[in-house]
Motif scaffolding. Structure first.
Motif, PDB file in Angstrom:
ATOM      1  N   GLU A 196       8.898  17.674  -3.988  1.00 28.18           N
ATOM      2  CA  GLU A 196       8.022  17.230  -5.989  1.00 28.18           C
ATOM      3  C   GLU A 196       7.519  15.549  -6.208  1.00 28.18           C
ATOM      4  OE1 GLU A 196       9.318  19.954  -9.451  1.00 28.18           O
ATOM      5  OE2 GLU A 196      11.028  18.316  -9.751  1.00 28.18           O
ATOM      6  N   GLU A 197       9.215  15.054  -4.949  1.00 26.83           N
ATOM      7  CA  GLU A 197       8.583  13.316  -5.427  1.00 26.83           C
ATOM      8  C   GLU A 197       7.822  12.834  -3.853  1.00 26.83           C
ATOM      9  OE1 GLU A 197       9.140   9.428  -5.261  1.00 26.83           O
ATOM     10  OE2 GLU A 197       9.470  10.718  -6.753  1.00 26.83           O
ATOM     11  N   LEU A 198       7.290  13.489  -2.853  1.00 24.53           N
ATOM     12  CA  LEU A 198       7.066  13.897  -2.136  1.00 24.53           C
ATOM     13  C   LEU A 198       5.677  13.889  -1.833  1.00 24.53           C
ATOM     14  CD1 LEU A 198       9.190  15.114   1.028  1.00 24.53           C
ATOM     15  CD2 LEU A 198       8.095  12.450   0.723  1.00 24.53           C
ATOM     16  N   PHE A 199       5.262  15.699  -2.693  1.00 20.05           N
ATOM     17  CA  PHE A 199       3.703  16.043  -2.790  1.00 20.05           C
ATOM     18  C   PHE A 199       3.267  15.039  -3.740  1.00 20.05           C
ATOM     19  CE2 PHE A 199       5.284  18.318   0.359  1.00 20.05           C
ATOM     20  CZ  PHE A 199       4.619  18.901   1.239  1.00 20.05           C
ATOM     21  N   GLY A 200       4.141  14.586  -5.059  1.00 19.14           N
ATOM     22  CA  GLY A 200       3.782  14.387  -6.313  1.00 19.14           C
ATOM     23  C   GLY A 200       2.843  15.258  -6.819  1.00 19.14           C
ATOM     24  N   VAL A 201       3.640  16.503  -6.796  1.00 24.95           N
ATOM     25  CA  VAL A 201       3.286  17.478  -8.110  1.00 24.95           C
ATOM     26  C   VAL A 201       4.072  18.566  -8.064  1.00 24.95           C
ATOM     27  CG1 VAL A 201       0.778  17.663  -7.004  1.00 24.95           C
ATOM     28  CG2 VAL A 201       2.917  19.880  -5.902  1.00 24.95           C
ATOM     29  N   PRO A 202       4.443  19.247  -8.983  1.00 25.77           N
ATOM     30  CA  PRO A 202       5.697  20.159  -9.897  1.00 25.77           C
ATOM     31  C   PRO A 202       5.733  21.374  -8.695  1.00 25.77           C
ATOM     32  CG  PRO A 202       3.680  20.298 -11.428  1.00 25.77           C
ATOM     33  CD  PRO A 202       3.609  19.702 -10.375  1.00 25.77           C
ATOM     34  N   ALA A 203       6.854  21.222  -8.687  1.00 28.11           N
ATOM     35  CA  ALA A 203       7.516  22.437  -7.420  1.00 28.11           C
ATOM     36  C   ALA A 203       8.192  23.647  -8.426  1.00 28.11           C
ATOM     37  CB  ALA A 203       8.283  22.199  -6.321  1.00 28.11           C
ATOM     38  N   THR A 204       8.585  23.247  -9.792  1.00 31.93           N
ATOM     39  CA  THR A 204       8.902  23.998 -10.485  1.00 31.93           C
ATOM     40  C   THR A 204       8.720  24.340 -12.000  1.00 31.93           C
ATOM     41  OG1 THR A 204      10.656  21.955 -11.385  1.00 31.93           O
ATOM     42  CG2 THR A 204      11.556  23.621  -9.651  1.00 31.93           C
TER      43      THR A 204
ATOM     44  N   MET B  71       0.739  -1.396  -0.061  1.00 29.60           N
ATOM     45  CA  MET B  71       0.034   0.111   0.033  1.00 29.60           C
ATOM     46  C   MET B  71       0.867   1.331  -0.025  1.00 29.60           C
ATOM     47  SD  MET B  71      -3.396   1.548   3.019  1.00 29.60           S
ATOM     48  CE  MET B  71      -3.871   2.424   2.576  1.00 29.60           C
ATOM     49  N   ALA B  72       0.488   1.821  -1.173  1.00 31.51           N
ATOM     50  CA  ALA B  72       1.189   3.606  -1.087  1.00 31.51           C
ATOM     51  C   ALA B  72       1.388   4.242   0.250  1.00 31.51           C
ATOM     52  CB  ALA B  72       1.250   4.087  -2.216  1.00 31.51           C
ATOM     53  N   ALA B  73       2.744   5.303   0.290  1.00 31.53           N
ATOM     54  CA  ALA B  73       2.409   5.749   1.955  1.00 31.53           C
ATOM     55  C   ALA B  73       1.222   7.099   1.483  1.00 31.53           C
ATOM     56  CB  ALA B  73       3.854   6.164   2.166  1.00 31.53           C
ATOM     57  N   GLU B  74       0.271   7.030   2.572  1.00 29.05           N
ATOM     58  CA  GLU B  74      -0.075   9.004   2.362  1.00 29.05           C
ATOM     59  C   GLU B  74       0.669  10.326   1.794  1.00 29.05           C
ATOM     60  OE1 GLU B  74      -3.373  11.980   4.997  1.00 29.05           O
ATOM     61  OE2 GLU B  74      -2.139   9.811   5.290  1.00 29.05           O
ATOM     62  N   ARG B  75      -0.301  10.288   0.779  1.00 28.32           N
ATOM     63  CA  ARG B  75       0.564  11.761   0.565  1.00 28.32           C
ATOM     64  C   ARG B  75       0.738  12.817   1.364  1.00 28.32           C
ATOM     65  NH1 ARG B  75       4.077  11.569  -3.773  1.00 28.32           N
ATOM     66  NH2 ARG B  75       3.033  10.461  -5.753  1.00 28.32           N
ATOM     67  N   PRO B  76       1.977  13.926   1.732  1.00 25.04           N
ATOM     68  CA  PRO B  76       2.041  14.689   2.749  1.00 25.04           C
ATOM     69  C   PRO B  76       0.625  15.651   2.788  1.00 25.04           C
ATOM     70  CG  PRO B  76       3.420  14.956   1.835  1.00 25.04           C
ATOM     71  CD  PRO B  76       3.466  14.149   1.043  1.00 25.04           C
ATOM     72  N   ARG B  77      -0.072  16.639   3.277  1.00 25.21           N
ATOM     73  CA  ARG B  77      -0.737  17.880   2.844  1.00 25.21           C
ATOM     74  C   ARG B  77      -0.577  19.336   3.107  1.00 25.21           C
ATOM     75  NH1 ARG B  77      -5.093  14.865   6.871  1.00 25.21           N
ATOM     76  NH2 ARG B  77      -6.634  17.525   6.323  1.00 25.21           N
ATOM     77  N   ALA B  78       0.975  19.048   3.828  1.00 24.73           N
ATOM     78  CA  ALA B  78       1.638  20.582   4.279  1.00 24.73           C
ATOM     79  C   ALA B  78       2.542  20.289   4.791  1.00 24.73           C
ATOM     80  CB  ALA B  78       0.908  20.765   5.520  1.00 24.73           C
TER      81      ALA B  78
ATOM     82  N   ALA C 121      -1.232  24.181  -5.600  1.00 26.27           N
ATOM     83  CA  ALA C 121      -1.562  23.194  -6.093  1.00 26.27           C
ATOM     84  C   ALA C 121      -2.371  22.256  -4.626  1.00 26.27           C
ATOM     85  CB  ALA C 121      -0.342  21.956  -6.146  1.00 26.27           C
ATOM     86  N   GLY C 122      -2.533  23.206  -3.622  1.00 27.09           N
ATOM     87  CA  GLY C 122      -3.626  22.543  -2.107  1.00 27.09           C
ATOM     88  C   GLY C 122      -2.582  22.401  -1.256  1.00 27.09           C
ATOM     89  N   VAL C 123      -1.706  22.656  -1.083  1.00 27.62           N
ATOM     90  CA  VAL C 123      -1.227  21.868   0.198  1.00 27.62           C
ATOM     91  C   VAL C 123      -0.308  22.988   0.719  1.00 27.62           C
ATOM     92  CG1 VAL C 123       1.609  21.592   1.030  1.00 27.62           C
ATOM     93  CG2 VAL C 123       0.796  21.298  -1.977  1.00 27.62           C
ATOM     94  N   ARG C 124      -0.994  23.111   2.713  1.00 29.87           N
ATOM     95  CA  ARG C 124      -1.382  23.954   3.518  1.00 29.87           C
ATOM     96  C   ARG C 124       0.373  24.067   3.890  1.00 29.87           C
ATOM     97  NH1 ARG C 124      -5.152  26.539   4.750  1.00 29.87           N
ATOM     98  NH2 ARG C 124      -4.718  25.604   7.301  1.00 29.87           N
ATOM     99  N   THR C 125       1.146  25.586   3.805  1.00 27.28           N
ATOM    100  CA  THR C 125       2.118  26.054   3.433  1.00 27.28           C
ATOM    101  C   THR C 125       2.253  26.795   4.866  1.00 27.28           C
ATOM    102  OG1 THR C 125       1.704  28.372   2.664  1.00 27.28           O
ATOM    103  CG2 THR C 125       2.306  25.894   1.458  1.00 27.28           C
ATOM    104  N   ALA C 126       3.236  26.795   5.857  1.00 27.41           N
ATOM    105  CA  ALA C 126       3.639  27.453   6.755  1.00 27.41           C
ATOM    106  C   ALA C 126       4.938  27.785   6.853  1.00 27.41           C
ATOM    107  CB  ALA C 126       3.390  26.640   7.740  1.00 27.41           C
ATOM    108  N   LEU C 127       5.407  28.714   7.624  1.00 27.84           N
ATOM    109  CA  LEU C 127       6.845  29.440   8.312  1.00 27.84           C
ATOM    110  C   LEU C 127       6.824  29.313   9.438  1.00 27.84           C
ATOM    111  CD1 LEU C 127       9.291  31.360   7.658  1.00 27.84           C
ATOM    112  CD2 LEU C 127       7.907  33.228   7.735  1.00 27.84           C
ATOM    113  N   LEU C 128       7.768  27.839   9.495  1.00 26.68           N
ATOM    114  CA  LEU C 128       7.965  27.711  11.345  1.00 26.68           C
ATOM    115  C   LEU C 128      10.031  28.289  11.260  1.00 26.68           C
ATOM    116  CD1 LEU C 128       7.579  26.425  13.473  1.00 26.68           C
ATOM    117  CD2 LEU C 128       7.802  24.110  12.076  1.00 26.68           C
ATOM    118  N   THR C 129       9.861  29.104  12.066  1.00 24.53           N
ATOM    119  CA  THR C 129      11.585  29.906  12.179  1.00 24.53           C
ATOM    120  C   THR C 129      11.730  29.981  13.298  1.00 24.53           C
ATOM    121  OG1 THR C 129      13.158  31.261  10.922  1.00 24.53           O
ATOM    122  CG2 THR C 129      10.231  31.887  11.418  1.00 24.53           C
ATOM    123  N   ASN C 130      12.764  30.239  13.810  1.00 24.39           N
ATOM    124  CA  ASN C 130      12.976  30.968  15.058  1.00 24.39           C
ATOM    125  C   ASN C 130      13.330  32.082  14.386  1.00 24.39           C
ATOM    126  OD1 ASN C 130      12.768  28.562  16.772  1.00 24.39           O
ATOM    127  ND2 ASN C 130      15.465  27.531  16.390  1.00 24.39           N
TER     128      ASN C 130
END
Length: 218
Positions: A208-216, A1-8, A115-124
């Protein structure tokens, strides 16, 4: 079974959305007449629990005012031979002023978000003196998690959990990109997947491999 694609996607700021820290550190030390090894030692101490890094940890979690930190930080830095002591006032702002943005990683974040990925800036953050382009950050991210505002800092797993909560996704569906191995380990301890950022091309290919969508652009 393929691993679930990440969402964020959770991105670091300095060293990921900017040029590498080493390049910027060399530039600011040249401009300020500072021995770069003294800066590196203090920053490293902040991520190993050494007492010499306590002030940085306090600044990043909002427990030390910026002006107080700058005075303490400048007093611990060594000047290069023949150079005057570092000027404390405004030192942090001058350090971050030599961190040009990294347009390739910003473009990748923008495409993944589109492409629908949730995004966050997480920074010190160093007291909010980084001079973030708030308009661009609003285009790139759904959520901003800044350490000095939330009272937590990487690699504490709690700050990763907070970011996932604010994004409204399970920790296991998040991917963190950071240029420090300690922060990558912190993300993994929080149950997230993590990418150690070393160069743009490799990181973007992994995303791109993890999310399955182009990032460039194609």
């Amino acid at each position: 079974m393929a691993a679930e694609r990440p969402r964020a996607l959770l991105l670091d700021y300095a060293g990921v959305l900017t040029v590498p820290i080493g390049e910027a550190l060399a530039a600011v030390c040249d401009a300020e007449g500072i021995d770069p090894d003294s800066v590196r030692a203090l920053i490293a101490a902040a991520y190993t629990g050494h007492p010499d890094g306590a002030d940085i940890a306090a600044l990043e979690t909002g427990r030390m005012p910026l002006a107080e930190f700058e005075a303490a930080f400048a007093s611990r830095l060594r000047s290069r031979p023949g150079a005057p002591p570092p000027v404390a006032d405004g030192l942090v702002g001058r350090m971050f002023a030599v961190l040009p943005p990294n347009p390739r990683m910003a473009a990748a974040a923008r495409r993944l978000r589109a492409a629908g990925v949730r995004t966050a800036l997480l920074t010190n953050t160093w007291g909010g003196a980084e001079g973030h382009d708030t308009a661009e950050l609003a285009e790139l991210f759904d959520v901003l998690v800044l350490s000095h505002e939330v009272g937590l800092r990487k690699p504490d797993p709690d700050i990763y959990a907070l970011a996932a909560e604010r994004l409204g996704v399970p920790a296991g569906t998040c991917v963190v990109v950071d240029d420090l191995i300690t922060n990558v380990i912190g993300a993994q301890e929080a149950g997230m997947r993590a990418v150690l950022h070393q160069d743009d091309a490799t990181t973007i290919a992994e995303l791109e491999e993890l999310f399955g969508v182009p990032a460039t652009a194609r």
